[in-house]
Design a protein around this motif. Sequence first.
Motif, short mmCIF file in Angstrom:
data_model
loop_
_atom_site.label_atom_id
_atom_site.label_comp_id
_atom_site.label_asym_id
_atom_site.label_seq_id
_atom_site.Cartn_x
_atom_site.Cartn_y
_atom_site.Cartn_z
N LEU A 1 7.89 -20.45 -6.26
CA LEU A 1 6.82 -21.24 -5.63
C LEU A 1 5.55 -20.44 -5.47
N THR A 2 5.70 -19.21 -5.03
CA THR A 2 4.55 -18.36 -4.76
C THR A 2 5.02 -16.93 -4.54
N THR A 3 4.08 -16.04 -4.44
CA THR A 3 4.38 -14.67 -4.06
C THR A 3 3.53 -14.32 -2.84
N HIS A 4 3.97 -13.32 -2.14
CA HIS A 4 3.25 -12.82 -0.98
C HIS A 4 3.41 -11.31 -0.97
N SER A 5 2.36 -10.60 -0.65
CA SER A 5 2.50 -9.15 -0.56
C SER A 5 1.68 -8.62 0.61
N PHE A 6 2.09 -7.46 1.07
CA PHE A 6 1.35 -6.76 2.11
C PHE A 6 1.60 -5.27 1.95
N THR A 7 0.79 -4.47 2.60
CA THR A 7 0.95 -3.03 2.52
C THR A 7 1.18 -2.45 3.91
N ARG A 8 1.85 -1.32 3.92
CA ARG A 8 2.06 -0.56 5.15
C ARG A 8 1.55 0.85 4.86
N PRO A 9 0.68 1.37 5.70
CA PRO A 9 0.12 2.70 5.44
C PRO A 9 1.16 3.81 5.60
N ALA A 10 0.85 4.96 5.08
CA ALA A 10 1.70 6.13 5.24
C ALA A 10 1.75 6.51 6.72
N GLY A 11 2.82 7.17 7.09
CA GLY A 11 2.94 7.64 8.46
C GLY A 11 4.32 8.19 8.73
N ASP A 12 4.42 9.07 9.68
CA ASP A 12 5.70 9.67 10.06
C ASP A 12 6.45 10.22 8.85
N GLY A 13 5.72 10.87 7.96
CA GLY A 13 6.33 11.47 6.79
C GLY A 13 6.68 10.50 5.67
N ARG A 14 6.34 9.23 5.84
CA ARG A 14 6.61 8.20 4.81
C ARG A 14 5.40 8.01 3.92
N ARG A 15 5.69 7.64 2.67
CA ARG A 15 4.63 7.25 1.75
C ARG A 15 4.18 5.83 2.10
N ARG B 1 -0.78 15.44 2.58
CA ARG B 1 -0.70 14.86 1.24
C ARG B 1 -1.86 13.92 1.00
N ARG B 2 -2.20 13.73 -0.28
CA ARG B 2 -3.37 12.92 -0.64
C ARG B 2 -3.29 11.51 -0.06
N HIS B 3 -2.12 10.85 -0.14
CA HIS B 3 -2.06 9.45 0.31
C HIS B 3 -2.15 9.31 1.83
N ASP B 4 -2.08 10.41 2.55
CA ASP B 4 -2.24 10.34 4.00
C ASP B 4 -3.71 10.26 4.42
N VAL B 5 -4.63 10.61 3.50
CA VAL B 5 -6.03 10.71 3.89
C VAL B 5 -6.96 9.82 3.10
N VAL B 6 -6.48 9.14 2.07
CA VAL B 6 -7.38 8.33 1.24
C VAL B 6 -7.38 6.88 1.70
N ALA B 7 -8.44 6.20 1.35
CA ALA B 7 -8.54 4.78 1.66
C ALA B 7 -7.53 4.00 0.81
N GLU B 8 -7.03 2.89 1.35
CA GLU B 8 -6.02 2.09 0.65
C GLU B 8 -6.42 1.75 -0.78
N GLU B 9 -7.66 1.38 -0.99
CA GLU B 9 -8.07 0.92 -2.32
C GLU B 9 -8.08 2.03 -3.36
N THR B 10 -7.92 3.28 -2.95
CA THR B 10 -7.89 4.38 -3.93
C THR B 10 -6.48 4.91 -4.17
N VAL B 11 -5.48 4.32 -3.56
CA VAL B 11 -4.11 4.78 -3.75
C VAL B 11 -3.61 4.28 -5.10
N GLU B 12 -3.19 5.20 -5.95
CA GLU B 12 -2.66 4.86 -7.27
C GLU B 12 -1.20 4.42 -7.15
N PHE B 13 -0.70 3.66 -8.14
CA PHE B 13 0.65 3.13 -8.08
C PHE B 13 1.73 4.20 -8.00
N THR B 14 1.43 5.41 -8.44
CA THR B 14 2.41 6.50 -8.35
C THR B 14 2.46 7.13 -6.97
#
Length: 155
Positions: free
Chosen positions: A80-94, A2-15
């Motif tokens: 007070l604030t927000t915090h976010s992080f990302t987890r890459p795709a793997g093991d069949g997960r988006r 799938r596309r999101h398994d091979v693209v760089a994080e900064e090119t992943v669209e919100f969908t």
Amino acid sequence: MRRHDVVAEETVEFTEYDTRLAAYAVVSDGEHILLTWFNGSTPSWTLPGGGVEFHESVEEAVVREVREETGYEVELDAPLTTHSFTRPAGDGRRPVKSVRVLFGARVVGGELGTTEVGGTTDFAAWVPLDEVPLDAPTPEIVRLAVEHVRSGRGA
């Protein structure tokens, strides 16, 4: 593949990724902070709070989570604030983007004791600020909460 398994994080669209929305409470008396013991994959102290259910507002979720994890009823202050992080795709997960909202809060009822059954919280405690282990594997949201309390900006 799938596309999101091979693209760089900064090119992943919100969908192309999933979002996890969570809310946490920063509760402190100025000398102690209310923390919960997370028994998940990396056990550690964390803030009371957690995932927002589909039918809940962010505020409803944090009040519910604090009650389940600590036994306390809380009244919320402003975020007070927000915090976010990302987890890459793997093991069949988006890929996943986790967004966490931290609210200042104060105890208005209840008593200390975890009511959550079968969840990821074993117990809650008032931990002296100077004893909060800010080294790994303490979650970043705990560091942010301690920073807010020490600076007088929160809880």
